[in-house]
Design an enzyme around this catalytic site. Structure first.
Site, mmCIF file in Angstrom:
data_model
loop_
_atom_site.group_PDB
_atom_site.id
_atom_site.type_symbol
_atom_site.label_atom_id
_atom_site.label_comp_id
_atom_site.label_asym_id
_atom_site.label_seq_id
_atom_site.Cartn_x
_atom_site.Cartn_y
_atom_site.Cartn_z
ATOM 1 N N ASP A 108 0.840 -1.371 0.014
ATOM 2 C CA ASP A 108 0.128 0.001 -0.525
ATOM 3 C C ASP A 108 0.643 1.491 -0.590
ATOM 4 O O ASP A 108 1.946 1.867 0.796
ATOM 5 C CB ASP A 108 -0.717 0.051 1.597
ATOM 6 C CG ASP A 108 -2.033 1.120 1.285
ATOM 7 O OD1 ASP A 108 -1.989 1.837 0.257
ATOM 8 O OD2 ASP A 108 -3.126 -0.104 1.416
ATOM 9 N N THR A 145 -7.079 4.447 -1.731
ATOM 10 C CA THR A 145 -6.672 2.711 -1.103
ATOM 11 C C THR A 145 -8.286 1.523 -2.137
ATOM 12 O O THR A 145 -7.421 1.736 -2.453
ATOM 13 C CB THR A 145 -6.754 2.265 0.761
ATOM 14 O OG1 THR A 145 -5.810 3.186 0.390
ATOM 15 C CG2 THR A 145 -6.318 0.982 0.684
ATOM 16 N N ASN A 166 -13.206 5.699 -0.810
ATOM 17 C CA ASN A 166 -12.847 4.698 0.737
ATOM 18 C C ASN A 166 -14.437 4.495 1.800
ATOM 19 O O ASN A 166 -14.621 4.206 2.495
ATOM 20 C CB ASN A 166 -11.923 5.541 1.343
ATOM 21 C CG ASN A 166 -10.515 4.643 0.899
ATOM 22 O OD1 ASN A 166 -10.337 4.159 0.511
ATOM 23 N ND2 ASN A 166 -9.175 5.115 1.836
ATOM 24 N N TYR A 228 -10.387 -9.069 7.247
ATOM 25 C CA TYR A 228 -9.239 -8.276 7.606
ATOM 26 C C TYR A 228 -8.104 -8.103 9.052
ATOM 27 O O TYR A 228 -9.563 -8.035 9.587
ATOM 28 C CB TYR A 228 -9.197 -6.740 7.525
ATOM 29 C CG TYR A 228 -7.843 -6.002 6.718
ATOM 30 C CD1 TYR A 228 -7.377 -5.781 6.194
ATOM 31 C CD2 TYR A 228 -7.853 -4.750 7.578
ATOM 32 C CE1 TYR A 228 -5.928 -4.975 6.920
ATOM 33 C CE2 TYR A 228 -6.682 -3.957 7.414
ATOM 34 C CZ TYR A 228 -5.914 -4.418 7.408
ATOM 35 O OH TYR A 228 -4.720 -3.304 7.253
ATOM 36 N N ASP A 264 2.133 3.213 3.267
ATOM 37 C CA ASP A 264 1.687 3.612 3.684
ATOM 38 C C ASP A 264 1.265 4.308 3.811
ATOM 39 O O ASP A 264 1.278 5.561 5.050
ATOM 40 C CB ASP A 264 -0.425 2.953 2.289
ATOM 41 C CG ASP A 264 -0.843 4.119 3.001
ATOM 42 O OD1 ASP A 264 -0.863 4.696 1.779
ATOM 43 O OD2 ASP A 264 -1.933 3.956 3.600
ATOM 44 N N HIS A 268 1.267 8.201 5.573
ATOM 45 C CA HIS A 268 0.610 9.499 5.928
ATOM 46 C C HIS A 268 1.298 10.094 7.279
ATOM 47 O O HIS A 268 1.177 11.757 6.481
ATOM 48 C CB HIS A 268 -0.853 8.874 6.453
ATOM 49 C CG HIS A 268 -1.092 8.432 5.291
ATOM 50 N ND1 HIS A 268 -2.118 8.752 4.042
ATOM 51 C CD2 HIS A 268 -1.866 7.078 4.449
ATOM 52 C CE1 HIS A 268 -3.169 8.594 3.811
ATOM 53 N NE2 HIS A 268 -2.537 7.594 3.488
ATOM 54 N N ASP A 311 -1.096 0.219 -5.027
ATOM 55 C CA ASP A 311 -2.021 1.454 -5.130
ATOM 56 C C ASP A 311 -2.500 2.889 -4.893
ATOM 57 O O ASP A 311 -3.040 3.150 -6.613
ATOM 58 C CB ASP A 311 -3.542 1.258 -3.724
ATOM 59 C CG ASP A 311 -3.040 1.482 -2.908
ATOM 60 O OD1 ASP A 311 -1.867 1.670 -2.791
ATOM 61 O OD2 ASP A 311 -4.061 1.749 -2.018
ATOM 62 N N HIS A 425 -2.823 11.390 -0.649
ATOM 63 C CA HIS A 425 -3.228 10.189 -1.634
ATOM 64 C C HIS A 425 -4.810 10.527 -1.647
ATOM 65 O O HIS A 425 -5.581 10.999 -0.964
ATOM 66 C CB HIS A 425 -2.648 9.468 -1.827
ATOM 67 C CG HIS A 425 -2.599 8.367 -0.299
ATOM 68 N ND1 HIS A 425 -4.511 7.422 -0.974
ATOM 69 C CD2 HIS A 425 -2.722 7.991 0.489
ATOM 70 C CE1 HIS A 425 -5.015 7.090 0.396
ATOM 71 N NE2 HIS A 425 -3.449 7.117 0.571
HETATM 72 ZN ZN LIG Z 1 -3.390 2.354 -0.192
#
Ligand SMILES: [Zn+2]
Ligand SMILES: *[C@@H]1O[C@H](CO)[C@@H](O)[C@H](O)[C@H]1NC(C)=O
Ligand SMILES: *[C@@H]1O[C@H](CO)[C@@H](O)[C@H](O)[C@H]1NC(C)=O
Ligand SMILES: *[C@@H]1O[C@H](CO)[C@@H](O)[C@H](O)[C@H]1NC(C)=O
Ligand SMILES: *[C@@H]1O[C@H](CO)[C@@H](O)[C@H](O)[C@H]1NC(C)=O
Ligand SMILES: *[C@@H]1O[C@H](CO)[C@@H](O)[C@H](O)[C@H]1NC(C)=O
Length: 465
Positions: A108, A145, A166, A228, A264, A268, A311, A425
């Protein structure tokens, strides 16, 4: 089957899709093929829409036949385009496995270029002996994502696969979609694991957005699909995938996914240029190394198609690059409850008694007035008037008003004391910083191939300059 797939020429320019299921690549399939035609088209077009390059083509070709063709059959007749021919000629026979396997790995937020930050010997091995998008993979818009991961496995733009952000609200029912929503009604299109299951074949997912959703013959089976859980160590994910190769040959899933939250997660917090990113990249490379080593130990490394993608990319958001909606008050009030997402994708749905075009006009008037802080870095559109290359219109889930934000800027309702320096992003996919990686390695990928598409360099209008 596998001998009758005929590719049609690849368009060199992105075009608006006339209907949701039309593929950029359309394949006519064998009459004996099991699934409806659409399914196969969906399967093969997926990378092509994200990455209009020769690489896209090879990935699409790999997906087109490797699930459904015997290892030795020649998948394409030579009446097709030369590009396909050259790809077919690189295909190497399997040595150990009895059927093709595709292992789709996502790291990611692996911005294109991260691979040069530090020594990445394992990713380097995949690149050196595989096929790489030399200038990166172009994500779909919005460069977020869930929309991107689901495009990768469905071959559809977000407007058509339904995961347009998202998080979003269904305008008819008022229900909210979140990243934990697993009801099939949200997830349109046909993801690869469903295609595989519908063919009576086995797929295994170690995390991927949408993989927990029951669709068609896919039921997210125990031991082949995980709910997940971001706390599961990366090592455990890799080792679980490796164990699939210890199953009796006929039980080895033909398609597997593997997902890592990094880099990712770090991006961030600290932006793309921090040493923490370098560490995270090295760690991902280590996981690829663990995987390669495990596959080699089992003698199947050269037989497995490993596709490593990200992604989207990442860009720094420091230096007070902020835009406050409350500053628009002299022109128009934009109350919080009109705003479905702020940044970097500003999405607004005003109540029914407001005209969206009037709202857009007044907002742009304020932004362009010269009296608005950072106003020139946000441009409002009716979704129908967005650049068509973004393909972000044809879903009622997309709010009627969309703002495109300049790279690195953020939109907020009002001034606050929040920490504002990090990474983000979601921006226009035309920004190079939003690009991610594409690497394919395996019997049906050319060795040492680097690809990009000329038309990528066509001058394009962002609307900012
Ligand atoms: Zn992502
Ligand atoms: C396929 O290639 C062979 C040799 O290059 C050629 O003789 C044959 O005509 C080609 N077939 C088609 C359908 O183009
Ligand atoms: C392959 O397709 C491209 C674009 O459609 C075309 O320009 C080219 O002539 C084709 N090559 C062959 C060998 O058919
Ligand atoms: C690339 O593949 C060749 C042929 O199988 C092999 O000899 C070589 O060691 C590979 N290189 C790497 C870096 O894996
Ligand atoms: C998530 O994974 C961690 C680490 O494996 C485990 O301790 C935890 O119980 C898991 N959580 C759930 C809800 O399964
Ligand atoms: C692979 O296929 C061959 C021929 O069909 C068969 O003899 C062999 O036992 C299979 N291998 C495994 C591990 O199932």
């Amino acid at each position: 089957m596998g001998s009758a797939n005929k590719p049609t020429p690849i368009p060199t320019q992105e075009e608006d899709l006339p209907n949701p299921t039309v593929a950029l690549l359309s394949f006519s399939t064998d009459a004996s093929s099991n699934p409806p035609r659409k399914a196969t088209a969906t399967t093969v077009l997926f990378i092509s829409l994200i990455l209009i390059t020769c690489v896209a083509l090879s990935a699409a070709v790999a997906f087109a036949f490797l699930f459904f063709s015997s290892p030795t059959s020649k998948p394409y007749s030579n009446e097709s385009n030369q590009t396909f021919e050259s790809i077919v000629q690189v295909a190497r026979p399997l040595t150990k496995l009895n059927h093709s396997v595709v292992l789709l790995i996502s790291s990611d937020g692996f911005r294109f270029g991260y691979q040069f930050k530090t020594s990445t010997p394992n990713i380097g091995r995949l690149i050196d002996n595989g096929t790489e998008a030399e200038r990166g993979l172009i994500p779909v818009f919005p460069t977020l994502t869930f929309p991107n991961h689901y495009s990768i496995v469905t071959g559809l733009y977000p407007a058509y696969h339904g995961i347009i952000n998202n998080h979003f609200v269904d305008p008819y029912t008022g229900e909210s979609f979140t990243m934990g929503s697993h009801e099939p009604k949200w997830w349109l299109g046909e993801p690869l694991w469903e295609t595989i299951a519908n063919h009576g074949l086995k797929a295994a997912t170690y995390f991927w957005p949408g993989s927990e959703v029951n669709k068609g013959s896919w039921t997210c089976p125990v031991n082949y699909c995980r709910n997940y859980n971001g706390s599961v160590p990366f090592e455990e994910r890799v080792d679980t995938v490796l164990q699939y190769f210890d199953l009796p040959s006929s039980e080895i899933p033909v398609f597997m996914t593997l997902y890592f939250e990094d880099p990712d997660h770090q991006g961030h917090q600290v932006g793309p240029d921090d040493p923490e990113i370098t560490e995270a990249v090295a760690r991902i490379d280590g996981m690829i190394g663990r995987l390669i080593e495990g596959l080699e130990k089992r003698g199947v490394f050269e037989d497995v198609h490993i596709i490593m993608v990200g992604d989207h990319g990442m860009v720094g958001t420091c230096d007070k690059k902020l835009i406050y909606l409350d500053d628009l008050a002299p022109w128009i009030d934009i109350p919080k409850d009109w705003v479905h997402s702020y940044s970097p994708l500003l999405a607004i749905r005003p109540p029914a008694d407001f005209s969206p075009s009037d709202v857009v006009m007044k907002m742009n008037e304020g932004l362009k007035s010269g009296k608005f802080e950072n106003g020139k870095n946000l441009k409002m559109y009716l979704k129908e008037e967005l650049p068509s290359r973004l393909h972000y219109m044809a879903s009622d889930r997309i709010p009627p008003i969309i703002g495109l934000v300049e790279e690195g800027f953020k939109v907020e309702q009002k001034r606050s004391n929040r920490k504002e320096c990090g990474g983000a992003h979601g921006y226009d996919n035309d920004f190079f910083s939003m690009r991610t990686v594409f690497i394919g390695h395996g019997p049906k990928f050319a060795r040492g191939q680097k690809s990009f598409h000329e038309s990528e360099y066509d001058a394009r209008q962002h609307g900012f300059n």
